[in-house]
Design a protein around this motif. Structure first.
Motif, PDB file in Angstrom:
ATOM      1  N   ASN A 105       6.003  13.537  -3.028  1.00  0.00           N
ATOM      2  CA  ASN A 105       4.512  13.920  -1.521  1.00  0.00           C
ATOM      3  C   ASN A 105       4.647  12.454  -0.597  1.00  0.00           C
ATOM      4  O   ASN A 105       4.359  12.074   0.339  1.00  0.00           O
ATOM      5  N   GLY A 106       4.678  11.166  -1.452  1.00  0.00           N
ATOM      6  CA  GLY A 106       4.463   9.850  -1.320  1.00  0.00           C
ATOM      7  C   GLY A 106       2.890   9.582  -1.234  1.00  0.00           C
ATOM      8  O   GLY A 106       2.473   8.726  -0.582  1.00  0.00           O
ATOM      9  N   GLU A 107       2.470  10.415  -1.981  1.00  0.00           N
ATOM     10  CA  GLU A 107       1.156  10.123  -1.966  1.00  0.00           C
ATOM     11  C   GLU A 107       0.151   9.079  -2.749  1.00  0.00           C
ATOM     12  O   GLU A 107      -0.893   8.654  -2.929  1.00  0.00           O
ATOM     13  N   LYS A 108       1.270   8.354  -3.907  1.00  0.00           N
ATOM     14  CA  LYS A 108       0.904   7.545  -4.711  1.00  0.00           C
ATOM     15  C   LYS A 108       1.236   6.513  -4.047  1.00  0.00           C
ATOM     16  O   LYS A 108       1.403   6.239  -3.193  1.00  0.00           O
ATOM     17  N   THR A 117       4.631  13.790 -11.215  1.00  0.00           N
ATOM     18  CA  THR A 117       4.116  15.737 -10.523  1.00  0.00           C
ATOM     19  C   THR A 117       5.400  16.040  -9.322  1.00  0.00           C
ATOM     20  O   THR A 117       4.876  14.718  -8.270  1.00  0.00           O
ATOM     21  N   PRO A 118       6.278  16.526  -8.958  1.00  0.00           N
ATOM     22  CA  PRO A 118       6.922  16.959  -8.200  1.00  0.00           C
ATOM     23  C   PRO A 118       5.597  17.767  -6.885  1.00  0.00           C
ATOM     24  O   PRO A 118       5.132  18.533  -6.858  1.00  0.00           O
ATOM     25  N   GLN A 183       6.821   4.108   6.639  1.00  0.00           N
ATOM     26  CA  GLN A 183       7.082   5.323   5.741  1.00  0.00           C
ATOM     27  C   GLN A 183       8.244   3.408   4.864  1.00  0.00           C
ATOM     28  O   GLN A 183       8.859   2.844   4.996  1.00  0.00           O
ATOM     29  N   ILE A 184       8.295   3.756   2.810  1.00  0.00           N
ATOM     30  CA  ILE A 184       8.362   2.577   1.492  1.00  0.00           C
ATOM     31  C   ILE A 184       9.104   3.234   0.745  1.00  0.00           C
ATOM     32  O   ILE A 184       8.421   4.358  -0.176  1.00  0.00           O
ATOM     33  N   PRO A 262       8.371  11.755   2.664  1.00  0.00           N
ATOM     34  CA  PRO A 262       7.169  10.840   2.007  1.00  0.00           C
ATOM     35  C   PRO A 262       7.167   9.308   2.330  1.00  0.00           C
ATOM     36  O   PRO A 262       7.774   9.626   2.869  1.00  0.00           O
ATOM     37  N   THR A 263       5.314   8.898   2.977  1.00  0.00           N
ATOM     38  CA  THR A 263       5.163   8.425   3.057  1.00  0.00           C
ATOM     39  C   THR A 263       5.282   6.268   1.609  1.00  0.00           C
ATOM     40  O   THR A 263       5.691   5.344   2.248  1.00  0.00           O
TER      41      THR A 263
END
Ligand SMILES: NC(=O)c1ccc[n+]([C@@H]2O[C@H](COP(=O)([O-])OP(=O)(O)OC[C@H]3O[C@@H](n4cnc5c(N)ncnc54)[C@H](OP(=O)(O)O)[C@@H]3O)[C@@H](O)[C@H]2O)c1
Length: 294
Positions: A105-108, A117-118, A183-184, A262-263
């Motif tokens: 989800n790109g929150e890391k 965790t996906p 977005q990285i 995902p960001t």
């Protein structure tokens, strides 16, 4: 050794074809020869050809279209992977499968580990995660031939549609361009991914879940804007454009798309580098090589 490749006319399939290690018998199929959603065709092809390994390079990759084209997306990316895995199990065949950073989800804020965790944000991401799960259900326990899942990100090649080729076209057509800067991730030249897939096919002692992208400085990843800037400067150096145009970083909100992305999706690739004993090439060096071929 005999290896069956599915989806051989895609970006990865094309690079697999031109980098096949010598001494292997490779059988390349695309949707016309082997539609992986056709369970009977998958079963009879594997039963008849008796490959040692299947490399699944087939996928439904139209990320935005998938939001409305759910059925076909799940059929190819999830259920068909289940058919392939079940058939590989029945015939003692090794399976090398490719998945995506879009399962996160790109929150890391630090590189994703294979065990993180996906939490997919899109239909495409969810379908690819379901594909991984169906493969694991069939092959994770007591499958002597083994399996490997390799998640990758931001794939491009000389062949097919991708960000690099789109940018080169737009940079020759437009006076200026706005590119998403928040977005990285990390780009991956399909040629390098193909090498990884061949190694995973050959090295049967290397099993499990892996991440592969090309490398970036201190694994920090880059934005699409950074990637576009590099494409323009290398393209100008290599004579692929007569002049440069102003590029601006825009936000995801400025460029809404049907599928949420995902960001942040930088992946930690240490496990695969260690398992295969190699150093991932830097994304910029890979980009230069690919652009020399355009
Ligand atoms: N592209 C990316 O940026 C990216 C990022 C992360 C992960 N990945 C993953 O990397 C892998 C390779 O991607 P890619 O960029 O090479 O994809 P691609 O260029 O879109 O190629 C996919 C191939 O799969 C084939 N295919 C689709 N449905 C099929 C079916 N039912 N049966 C058999 N073949 C079928 C397509 O053939 P048709 O054209 O005939 O349908 C096409 O040749 C995929 O697993 C993808 O999810 C890609």
């Amino acid at each position: 050794m005999k290896i069956l490749i599915t989806g051989s006319k895609g970006q990865l399939g094309y690079e697999l074809q031109r980098s096949c290690p010598t001494g292997l018998e490779a059988i390349y199929t695309d949707s016309a020869e082997l539609d992986i959603t056709d369970r009977d065709a998958v079963f009879s092809t594997i039963a008849e050809l008796k490959p040692d390994v299947v490399i699944n390079a087939a996928a439904y990759t139209a990320v935005d279209k998938a939001e409305t084209d759910k059925e076909i997306c799940y059929a190819v990316n999830a259920h068909a992977v289940g058919h392939l895995a079940t058939t590989c199990r029945q015939h003692g065949v090794r399976l090398v499968h490719v998945s995506t950073d879009f399962i996160f989800n790109g929150e890391k804020q630090s590189p994703y580990q294979p065990e993180d965790t996906p939490a997919p944000l899109s239909v495409y991401g969810d379908s690819k995660l379901k594909g991984e799960q169906q493969l694991l259900e069939a092959l994770a326990v007591d499958h002597k031939a083994g399996y490997a899942i390799v998640r990758t990100s931001w794939v491009y090649s000389r062949h097919g549609n991708n960000f690099v080729k789109t940018m080169l076209r737009l940079m020759n057509e437009r006076d200026q361009l706005g590119i998403v800067g928040d977005q990285i991730g990390t780009p991956t030249w399909a040629h390098n991914l193909a090498w990884v897939c061949w190694q995973l096919a050959l090295q049967s002692e290397v099993n499990g879940l892996f991440h592969y992208s090309d490398s970036s400085e201190q694994t920090q990843g880059i934005s699409w804007y950074d990637f576009a800037s590099a494409i323009q400067s290398i393209g100008f150096e290599q004579g692929l454009m007569c002049e440069t145009i102003p590029l601006g970083a825009i936000t995801t909100a400025d460029y809404p798309t049907p599928a949420k992305r995902p960001t942040y999706s930088v992946m930690d690739t240490c496990r695969i580098q260690k398992a295969l004993g190699f150093t991932a090439p830097h994304w910029r060096d890979s980009l230069k090589k690919m652009m020399q071929e355009v």
